[in-house]
Design an enzyme around this catalytic site. Structure first.
Site: not given
Length: 800
Positions: A80, A304, A7
């Site tokens: 992600d 994350y 991303e």
């Protein structure tokens, strides 16, 4: 060449150093496609087909992706590891398929990792999988739900509640929580209560404090002492008493560490300890995850950050335990690793908790290399992670019961000391509303020890309303209710503030009037859809879609059928009924308990009531137009129709009927309120005749005959019987009037101006002219008062 797509450029930069020359890592810069903000992006009648567009901003990045994909032997989708990331990967794959005519799904390889380290990246690249359509469908269902609510409910809000900006599926529920808490605070009635403190000295003259708990074996409840007299009388009685230590109870209490951070607990603790907003916390955490420059290299410092799982990998736990043993000693290390289970409603637990990627990156070693706020958040995460695998804190608790000679009065003193600091050595969690005093140490006491009374203190207290929500406590409440997900909390809070529905003052949420209007409307007319259990149930359905247990379009259909019916029903609802409901629901908030607060402060005889104008809600006087008082209830609204007319709002174009020539007469809504229109507008340069709807006149009471009379204004009702001049009735900016010989005379509210008789008009004219004459000065002491309007009207002469 093997193409890896992530991303963000920061993430691409960090990953690139772990892969060989055969890989090229590029960034999509977030979402490349989305539902455009217009009608028809989701079509329920076509099995909820969704029309995605490539955003203008993403255009150049998409071109680069397509260009590189043409040269690639395969594409690794490394976005992600959650639903949103899966959705971004799916959109990228769909665009590449469409533009490059790729037919085989084998061309795409989905790689997911929880941390950006060489080990995690290498393992993911070596073990790719296919796109998870269940996760993609869950995200599509969420997006469709949000779109359908936003693009059907928001326009209805604009029509029914002018000034209100939008309503969202989850944000409206969060707003309801804030508004209902404010209602509790407003309706709260503080009650007085007292307690009695005893300042005592032991045999060594060491001071401690006890609190009176019993009188004649009766336990003192919170409201046992309710006024100054009772408290002082009791204080005087206690001064004559001799106390001793009746009983001492000692025990140990163990306190366990909190689990490692999940998204919500990180947001809560960063708000409490660091003063960070949820949005700021997530922005910094994103950077720490994607990679930051620590001097010699760019590395991802944490795992994350969007997760509701509290587990840690075995490798991570092993490294944490080694560090605890090395730096703090084996007494701080439990015999076995701690295992945590989530308490979050509907937790997915698909990912690890938030932790440092390498526990040996000690915060102090990075202090000079990280930006200040980055360091603070990393230190918080590091300490919590270490603490979660440390030994318990052990507290020594002492409870001493004091008694008067005949045990008529009992008091209690509490104390605590830390016997072993355990995880407190590293980290101690904050709470939202801490008590004023923590337990303190007691001096040495023995049973039957005689005490000296130094002072008896009566303490006055008043009950307090529940506190307003902070960012931390609101996120916690949403989490407890199962509303929202780790990726949505920060956005929910930001949207409510951006739309001026709430403000954040002294770190607490206060609803604005606009937010209260929206909440009252939604609770009154869409109650099911702002119920906490219903919203949590939808989140559960999205989880079932992600798990492959529920077909996503079936779930959309179940929601849409009921919601669309509700929309259609409210669309038909009369605006007067809506205003009436809203006013009744907000009556206490606006006026309180005092009925006098409804009295118009200007004319003192009218009553204030809620009106809706083009700029939102305001209060207006019932004596309009004689009294033109009005006041906006929407803070910061400069356009509150202070010089306009108080109006109800009509929401539909309604045909009232036809005139004798067959022309249709309409009741319409314009920017300045409802109006009557004669026929359709067929030429853009020629406007049909229009007439504003008189203030105080309910649009639902307008008949064709009334509309025709309004369109005929100003209307001649006859000629003055003495002067012969014509008398006209009209309606203007300041209400209905009579026009006579160039003069405008207001028609009082008690008259039906559309059916005003000539006799009544002449009476009003005479009253007006007499009033004018009475105000004129007569410096020459003339015998005859000059007729100021026309010499044709005869007047009586006054006596000298």
């Amino acid at each position: 060449m093997k193409l890896v797509i992530v991303e963000s450029p920061a993430k691409a930069k960090t990953i690139n150093k772990y892969l060989g020359d055969e890989f090229k890592v590029i960034a999509s810069f977030g979402h490349i496609r989305d539902l455009p903000s217009k009608k028809g992006s989701v079509i329920p009648d076509e099995n909820f087909s969704m029309k995605y567009d490539i955003s203008e901003k993403a255009g150049k990045y998409v071109d680069a992706i397509i260009k590189d994909a043409k040269k690639a032997e395969s594409v690794y989708l490394a976005t992600d590891p959650d639903r949103e990331g899966e959705s971004i990967s799916w959109h990228i794959a769909e665009v590449i398929k469409e533009k490059n005519k790729v037919k085989s799904d084998d061309f795409f390889k989905r790689v997911a990792f929880n941390e950006i380290t060489k080990k995690a990246i290498t393992h993911a690249i070596e073990n790719p999988r296919k796109l998870d359509n269940n996760l993609v469908n869950a995200q599509q269902a969420r997006r469709a739900l949000d779109y359908l609510v936003g693009f059907t409910l928001s326009p209805l809000l604009w029509r029914k509640l002018p000034g209100c900006k939008s309503a969202g599926r989850v944000q409206s529920v969060a707003l309801r929580l804030i508004c209902e808490r404010e209602d509790e605070i407003e309706r709260f009635k503080s009650e007085e209560y007292w307690d009695i403190s005893l300042k005592m000295l032991n045999s060594n003259n060491e001071l401690f404090t006890a609190k009176l708990t019993h009188i004649n074996d009766q336990k003192l409840e919170k409201f046992s002492i309710t006024n100054d007299k009772e408290a002082k009388d009791l204080t005087e009685k206690l001064k004559s008493q001799n106390f001793h230590v009746d009983k001492i109870e000692k025990k140990q209490q163990k306190r366990q560490p909190q689990p490692p951070f999940i998204t919500s607990s990180l947001q809560q603790e960063a708000a409490r300890k660091l003063g960070f907003s949820a949005k700021k916390t997530m922005q910094i955490a994103q950077k720490l995850y994607e990679g930051v420059d620590i001097g010699k290299e760019t590395i991802g410092l944490i795992t994350y950050m969007r997760t509701d799982g509290v587990t840690l990998s075995n490798d991570a736990v092993d490294e944490i335990r080694k560090l605890i043993n090395k730096d703090y000693g084996d007494k701080y290390l439990p015999s076995s690793p701690r295992i945590y289970k989530s308490k979050v409603k509907n937790a997915q637990e698909a990912h690890e908790a938030i932790r440092p990627t390498n526990i040996n990156y000690i915060p102090n070693d990075l202090k000079e290399k990280l930006e200040k706020d980055y360091y603070k958040l990393y230190e918080l995460i590091w300490k919590r992670t270490i603490a979660c695998q440390m030994e318990n804190v052990i507290m020594d608790l002492v409870n001493a019961t004091l008694a008067s000679e005949n045990k008529e009065y009992l008091a209690r003193a509490n104390g605590s000391t830390i016997a072993f600091d355990g995880f407190y050595k590293v980290y101690r969690e904050s709470i939202d509303d801490e008590a004023e005093e923590e337990n303190k140490m007691l001096p040495p006491l023995k049973e039957q020890e005689h005490l000296k009374t130094k002072e008896i203190i009566p303490n006055q207290h008043f009950t307090e309303p529940p506190p307003r929500y902070s960012e931390a406590s609101l996120v916690k409440k949403l989490e407890e209710l199962g509303i929202g997900r780790p990726s949505t909390y920060a956005t929910i809070l930001s949207v409510l503030q951006d739309r001026k529905y709430v403000t954040l003052e002294k770190k607490r949420f206060i609803p604005e009037e606009l937010g209260r209007l929206v909440t009252v409307f939604l609770v009154g007319f869409f109650k099911k859809y702002v119920e906490y259990d219903f919203t949590a149930g939808l989140e559960n359905e999205l989880d079932e879609i992600a798990a492959g247990k529920l077909e996503w379009k079936s779930a959309l259909g179940n929601f849409w059928n009921g919601f669309n019916h509700n929309i259609e029903s409210v669309n038909k609802q009369n605006i007067t009924e809506i205003i009436s409901y809203v006013q009744q629901a907000l009556d206490y908030h606006i006026f309180g308990e005092n009925k006098d607060s409804k009295v118009c402060p200007s004319c003192k005889t009218g009553e204030l009531s809620l009106k809706l104008g083009k700029f939102g809600a305001f209060l207006a006087c019932s004596n309009y137009p004689e009294c033109n008082f009005r006041k906006s209830i929407v803070s910061g609204n400069d356009n509150n129709e202070a010089d306009g007319e108080a109006k109800d709002i009509v929401n539909e174009n309604k045909v009232l009927g036809k005139d004798k020539e067959g022309i249709e007469i309409y009741l319409k809504k314009g920017p300045y309120g409802p109006y009557i229109q004669y026929g359709e507008q067929v030429d853009s340069k020629i406007k049909p005749k229009r007439s504003p709807l008189p203030a105080g006149l309910n649009q639902n009471d307008i008949t064709l005959d009334m509309a025709l009379k309004l369109l005929s204004l100003p209307l001649k009702i006859g000629n003055h019987k003495e002067s012969g001049e014509e008398v006209l009735v009209g309606y203007g900016k300041f209400g209905p009037y009579i026009k006579y010989m160039g003069k405008f005379i207001s028609i009082p509210k008690k008259y039906d101006f559309l059916n005003l008789s000539l006799d009544d008009a002449m009476k009003l004219i005479e009253e007006k002219l007499n009033a004018i004459a009475a105000k004129q000065p007569n410096p020459l002491n003339m015998d005859e008062v000059t007729n100021l309007v026309d010499k044709k009207i005869k007047v009586k002469k006054t006596k000298k």
